[in-house]
Design an enzyme around this catalytic site. Structure first.
Site, short mmCIF file in Angstrom:
data_model
loop_
_atom_site.label_atom_id
_atom_site.label_comp_id
_atom_site.label_asym_id
_atom_site.label_seq_id
_atom_site.Cartn_x
_atom_site.Cartn_y
_atom_site.Cartn_z
N MET A 56 0.84 -1.21 0.00
CA MET A 56 0.00 0.00 0.00
C MET A 56 0.87 1.25 0.00
O MET A 56 0.98 1.95 1.01
CB MET A 56 -0.90 0.00 1.25
CG MET A 56 -1.74 -1.26 1.38
SD MET A 56 -2.83 -1.24 2.81
CE MET A 56 -1.66 -1.38 4.15
N ASP A 57 1.45 1.54 -1.14
CA ASP A 57 2.42 2.63 -1.23
C ASP A 57 1.77 3.91 -1.72
O ASP A 57 0.84 3.88 -2.54
CB ASP A 57 3.53 2.19 -2.21
CG ASP A 57 4.77 3.04 -2.08
OD1 ASP A 57 5.64 2.94 -2.97
OD2 ASP A 57 4.89 3.81 -1.11
#
Lengths: 305, 227
Positions: A83-84
């Site tokens: 989840m960047d």
């Protein structure tokens, strides 16, 4: 049945609690709407005993909600997500970094809902890596409190939606209260079967391999296995992803346009389809997720054979 | 309706493929300015993953020649079944510009490209062997620790153990995957923590322009390594 998260001051926990730990009563600022169709875990438990779990897992409303083009028979069992992009998302909007993380949590909730709807069995998320400990202290403390708050707020949802929570990573580095919350939540939801959310916190692929070696060494020392027995298969069994029936992700999604794994599930990703999405995590929604799944279903995967 | 959607999607992909092929052609002819000067020095170690079924040595040698022309100095060739490993002598003979990578080689600039050949046995199997090495050392140390929570091995010890069994090489900066599936097919996992990964499509359809583009994209990346 709609899957929604609504918050209000009235507490309403309907799920049976196998433990008497106080944390079940903690989410006092959170409410559950009474579902229209079966769904509390006691009913689901009864269905399990009657051998109708399969029917429950493929409820009619689930098969109707699959978007056009997506094939249920080719859905990945396990999707992993890096989840960047939360901080970049906040910076682009001149918002504090914490707003980015909060938006990221909302995005995660939506994706969990979609996974439940579309029949994906396991979702693993890289919430906090071993490297993230080097971030500014204020930021790290905020993230720890965000994890704690998120888990407390959504406990009722996990029970209502029959979601199992597993946490992987070096939990010894986390604040004690958070460690306890996570351990309790894992224990309390371990019999939930509809969907499993694996949260990787203080985790790295290197750490996972080393701890697997360590566990094997201790087993060999205790005479449970012979040293010469240590092989690839035994290593696999000791990795932290042994908490799930599907330890190898079929699909990995990384958001924010970066094309690397960043020390996430290094061992487990050997044959995983890699999808690198351009959008930042808080903006990653149903449309992008659909794109990733369609790309996955179109690939000719030989699993290395 | 379904057929219309199907046709639309196919047309979109067709158009994208045409655009990519055209771009690749323009890049290889040097007509797109931004790809003309690559900061190749940023690419210290390149890994190439090829589907074993697609391993044609003629394509591999051509690819190596392109890389040599671009100035890439250190390359690891990987396929799961070790077909490239078995063809190593043939490849080194046919491709004049390379020597075999030695484990203790430092990644310095040198006149000839160094080539490493790897397969599945250098990945998960090597880690299992390294685990055995660690365990034997642990036994010999006479440690009485039996507490599961205590750390008895470290990541650097694992790295050293992997070196002992011949399973630890440099961490590639960039990994190019040639094959139908977008996955790394078991490339030694210990080595790809922060490696940039690019999917290039089947080896038989490889294009020089696409190679340049992939390397260019890598040179533009800024990593913060989680910090």
């Amino acid at each position: 049945m709609p899957f929604s998260l609504h918050f209000s001051p009235t507490p309403l926990i309907t799920a049976p609690s196998p433990l008497s730990k106080p944390f079940f009563l903690v989410p006092y600022y959170h409410t559950l709407y009474a579902p229209k169709s079966p769904p509390c875990s006691s009913t689901e438990h009864a269905l399990t005993h009657q051998g109708k779990q399969e029917a429950f897992d493929r409820r009619p409303e689930d098969s109707q909600t699959l978007p056009l083009g997506l094939r249920r028979d080719a859905m990945p069992s396990h999707v992993a997500v890096i989840m960047d992009g939360n901080r970049r998302w906040a910076r682009l909007r001149d918002l504090p970094v914490r707003s980015g993380y909060e938006a990221g949590v909302e995005s995660l909730r939506k994706i969990v809902e979609i996974c439940c709807k579309w029949g994906i069995k396991v979702l693993s998320v890289f919430a906090f890596s071993s490297d993230n400990w080097f971030r500014p202290k204020v930021e790290v403390e905020f993230l720890m409190s965000l994890f704690e708050r998120g888990m407390q707020e959504d406990t009722g949802i996990f029970f209502r939606e029959n979601i199992r929570i597993s946490v992987i990573g070096d939990l010894t580095k986390l604040p004690k209260a958070l460690q306890e919350l996570m351990v309790n939540l894992e224990e309390a939801t371990k019999n939930n079967t509809r969907f499993q959310l694996i949260v990787a916190v203080s985790y790295s692929g290197h750490y996972d391999v080393v701890q697997a070696c360590q566990r094997l060494a201790l087993k060999a020392k205790c005479g449970l296995i012979e040293p010469s027995d240590i092989n690839v298969s035994l290593m696999e069994q000791e990795l932290e992803t042994n908490c799930t029936e599907f330890p190898h992700p079929d699909l990995l999604i990384r958001t924010s346009g970066e094309f690397r794994i960043s020390n996430f599930m290094l061992w487990q990703l050997a044959y995983t389809e890699l999808f690198f999405a351009q959008s930042l995590w808080p903006d990653f929604g149903e449309a992008e997720f659909l794109k990733a799944l369609l790309a996955f279903q179109q690939r000719q995967r030989r699993y290395g054979v | 309706m379904w057929h219309l959607l199907h046709v639309t999607i196919h047309l979109c992909y067709f158009a994208i493929n045409i655009a990519n092929a055209l771009e690749s052609h323009l890049i290889s002819k040097g007509l797109l300015r931004r790809y003309k000067s690559l900061h190749i020095s940023k690419l210290q170690y390149l890994a190439i993953v090829i589907e074993s079924e697609d391993c044609r040595t003629s394509n591999v040698i051509e690819l190596l020649q392109w890389l040599a022309d671009l100035g890439v100095k250190h390359v690891c060739l990987y396929d799961m079944e070790g077909i490239l490993k078995k063809s190593k002598d043939f490849i080194l003979e046919k491709f004049d510009g390379a020597t075999l990578f030695q484990e203790n080689d430092v990644l310095l600039d040198q006149p000839l490209m160094t080539l490493e050949f790897a397969s599945f046995s250098d990945g998960k199997e090597a880690v299992a062997k390294a685990a055995n090495v660690l365990f034997m050392k642990y036994l010999k140390s006479g440690s009485t620790s039996s507490y599961q929570g205590e750390q008895i091995f470290t990541e650097s010890q694992m790295g050293e153990a992997l070196k002992t069994v011949g399973g630890n090489g440099p961490e590639p900066d960039l990994l190019l995957v040639y094959g139908p599936a977008r996955c790394h097919l078991g490339f030694p996992a210990w080595r790809i923590r922060y490696t940039e990964i690019q999917h290039m499509g089947p080896l038989k359809s490889m294009k020089y322009g696409s190679l340049i583009k992939a390397i260019y994209k890598f040179t533009m990346v800024q990593q913060n390594y989680g910090k």
